[in-house]
Design an enzyme around this catalytic site. Sequence first.
Site, mmCIF file in Angstrom:
data_model
loop_
_atom_site.group_PDB
_atom_site.id
_atom_site.type_symbol
_atom_site.label_atom_id
_atom_site.label_comp_id
_atom_site.label_asym_id
_atom_site.label_seq_id
_atom_site.Cartn_x
_atom_site.Cartn_y
_atom_site.Cartn_z
ATOM 1 N N LYS A 1 7.947 4.482 15.940
ATOM 2 C CA LYS A 1 8.244 4.796 17.359
ATOM 3 C C LYS A 1 7.236 5.762 17.956
ATOM 4 C CE LYS A 1 11.245 5.338 14.885
ATOM 5 N NZ LYS A 1 12.104 5.536 13.739
ATOM 6 N N GLU B 1 10.888 -4.357 16.444
ATOM 7 C CA GLU B 1 12.347 -4.232 16.592
ATOM 8 C C GLU B 1 12.891 -2.985 15.907
ATOM 9 O OE1 GLU B 1 14.520 -6.669 18.413
ATOM 10 O OE2 GLU B 1 15.342 -4.659 18.328
ATOM 11 N N GLY C 1 18.578 4.215 8.399
ATOM 12 C CA GLY C 1 19.040 3.811 7.074
ATOM 13 C C GLY C 1 18.272 2.608 6.563
ATOM 14 N N ALA D 1 0.849 -1.201 0.000
ATOM 15 C CA ALA D 1 0.000 0.000 0.000
ATOM 16 C C ALA D 1 0.879 1.243 0.000
ATOM 17 C CB ALA D 1 -0.917 0.000 1.222
ATOM 18 N N ILE E 1 20.064 -2.150 15.508
ATOM 19 C CA ILE E 1 20.543 -2.791 16.746
ATOM 20 C C ILE E 1 19.378 -3.599 17.343
ATOM 21 C CG2 ILE E 1 21.491 -2.426 19.058
ATOM 22 C CD1 ILE E 1 22.501 0.307 18.149
ATOM 23 N N GLY F 1 22.222 13.704 3.582
ATOM 24 C CA GLY F 1 21.027 12.853 3.606
ATOM 25 C C GLY F 1 20.808 12.175 4.947
ATOM 26 N N GLU G 1 16.462 14.523 8.072
ATOM 27 C CA GLU G 1 15.299 14.683 7.213
ATOM 28 C C GLU G 1 15.254 16.132 6.713
ATOM 29 O OE1 GLU G 1 13.229 12.085 6.816
ATOM 30 O OE2 GLU G 1 14.319 10.883 8.275
ATOM 31 N N VAL H 1 13.204 1.021 17.555
ATOM 32 C CA VAL H 1 14.225 1.563 18.466
ATOM 33 C C VAL H 1 15.616 1.189 17.961
ATOM 34 C CG1 VAL H 1 15.096 1.588 20.835
ATOM 35 C CG2 VAL H 1 12.635 1.350 20.425
ATOM 36 N N LYS I 1 11.814 6.606 21.360
ATOM 37 C CA LYS I 1 12.529 5.331 21.493
ATOM 38 C C LYS I 1 12.799 5.024 22.972
ATOM 39 C CE LYS I 1 14.648 6.289 17.018
ATOM 40 N NZ LYS I 1 15.789 6.895 16.341
HETATM 41 N N1 HSE Z 1 15.965 10.132 12.122
HETATM 42 C C1 HSE Z 1 16.421 9.145 13.061
HETATM 43 C C2 HSE Z 1 17.895 9.336 13.348
HETATM 44 C C3 HSE Z 1 16.193 7.729 12.585
HETATM 45 O O1 HSE Z 1 18.494 10.294 12.880
HETATM 46 O O2 HSE Z 1 18.454 8.544 14.085
HETATM 47 C C4 HSE Z 1 14.759 7.338 12.636
HETATM 48 O O3 HSE Z 1 14.276 7.352 13.942
#
Ligand code: HSE
Length: 431
Positions: free
Chosen positions: A105, A129, A303, A43, A136, A187, A190, A132, A205
């Site tokens: 989160k 998973e 990532g 979707a 990891i 990059g 955001e 957070v 988190k």
């Molecule tokens: N934007 C977050 C960070 C990753 O820079 O760690 C997504 O929660």
Amino acid sequence: MDSIGIGLAGFGTVGSGVYKNLEANRALLAQRLGAEFEIRRIAVRGLAKPRSVPAPAGLFTTDLGELLTDPEIRVVVELIGGIDAALPFVRDAIRAGKIVITGNKALLAEHGAELFQLARERRTPIFYEAAVAGGIPIIKTVREAFIANRFESIHGILNGTSNYILTRMTDAGLDFADALAEAQSLGYAEADPTLDVNGWDAAHKAIILASLAYGFWVRSEDVYVAGIDRLTRDDVKFAAQLGYVVKLLSTIKADASSAIEVRVCPTLIPKSHVLASVHGVFNAVWLRGDVVGEALFYGRGAGQDPTASSVIADLAETVVALKSPRRCYGFTSHDLYGKLKPSEDAVSQFYLRLLVDDTPGVLAQIAGILGDAGIGISSVIQPESHEPGPLPLVLMIHDATFGRMRAAAAEIAALGCVKAEPTLLPVENFT
Ligand code: HSE
């Protein structure tokens, strides 16, 4: 071999990473799990958007509901983000008896209590998973590998963007604005990095980790959260002079009466502590359990591929969950009397930076306010200035409660000799 039908909600960075890596490691996963995953529907918001990862056009739909009505879809993976669309979708998915995997989160930090209650009633798991620390595997670790432990503390560097910015401010002497611009051009941040730099991405988190570790849902309004957006190059420099680095640290700590402190804010930590060596976009979690002692987890917190790795680990969990359903998944409430310590009552050492007039009696006025409040000063830095005008004054403060320290800082800020809003940061020595 079993085939498990999946509905993927969202095909952005992480969603397309899940698709790509399921395809790339299809045979390996099938061998390891004795089951195959079949993505039956994806979707998305719009069908016309160009996709960086190719997938058959016939899989795409703009109707989230199609993921819930297909009886062959047993697992939905929510990677839409945000709350507005994700919350009703996840509620409906649980009611439809689908296993839910989410990397969201904000959704779990704000609505986890309701969603896990609903999941318990419907006896369907939620796995999270990827919510957070990206790649990891800290959720499974806290939930399963450390099940024998009571957690004394969990400290985390849980936002890669902030950690990148702080690393560049420390290593290259950049200003916050320049370091942020660099993080955006690479990059990492955001286009709208608000939640990264105001501390709330890390706070969401931390809320999830704390709730899982202590077995009661921590409410976001009870957590002290501050971001790195007010930090200056000077703060980073003074911290270094004092033997510390500044990190956006998530602090989760239990005291002797099991009151839990949860806060996320820029914090001075000793240069010699292992978390001080976490540079750039990396995340880390350092925890202490009463049985295991100290443990450290380090890796990429964001990532496409690292986050997809965690989502696929949750997909592997669904194979087990479908074969042998358990009484309870994902979140187990245990400490029914668990309570959060009000942030005002938490105790810490502090760093206080002021901008003051260079006139006689200034230090005495400030020391007087702190002394009257019963707050001790452990050291003072005032760099000599050869320029006219106000100059910085840094005080390191012995243990005090946040409440008392904030009140004293407000009183100091109101002095005529204090020329700017003070910067007050906790100092964590991990003792
Ligand atoms: N934007 C977050 C960070 C990753 O820079 O760690 C997504 O929660």
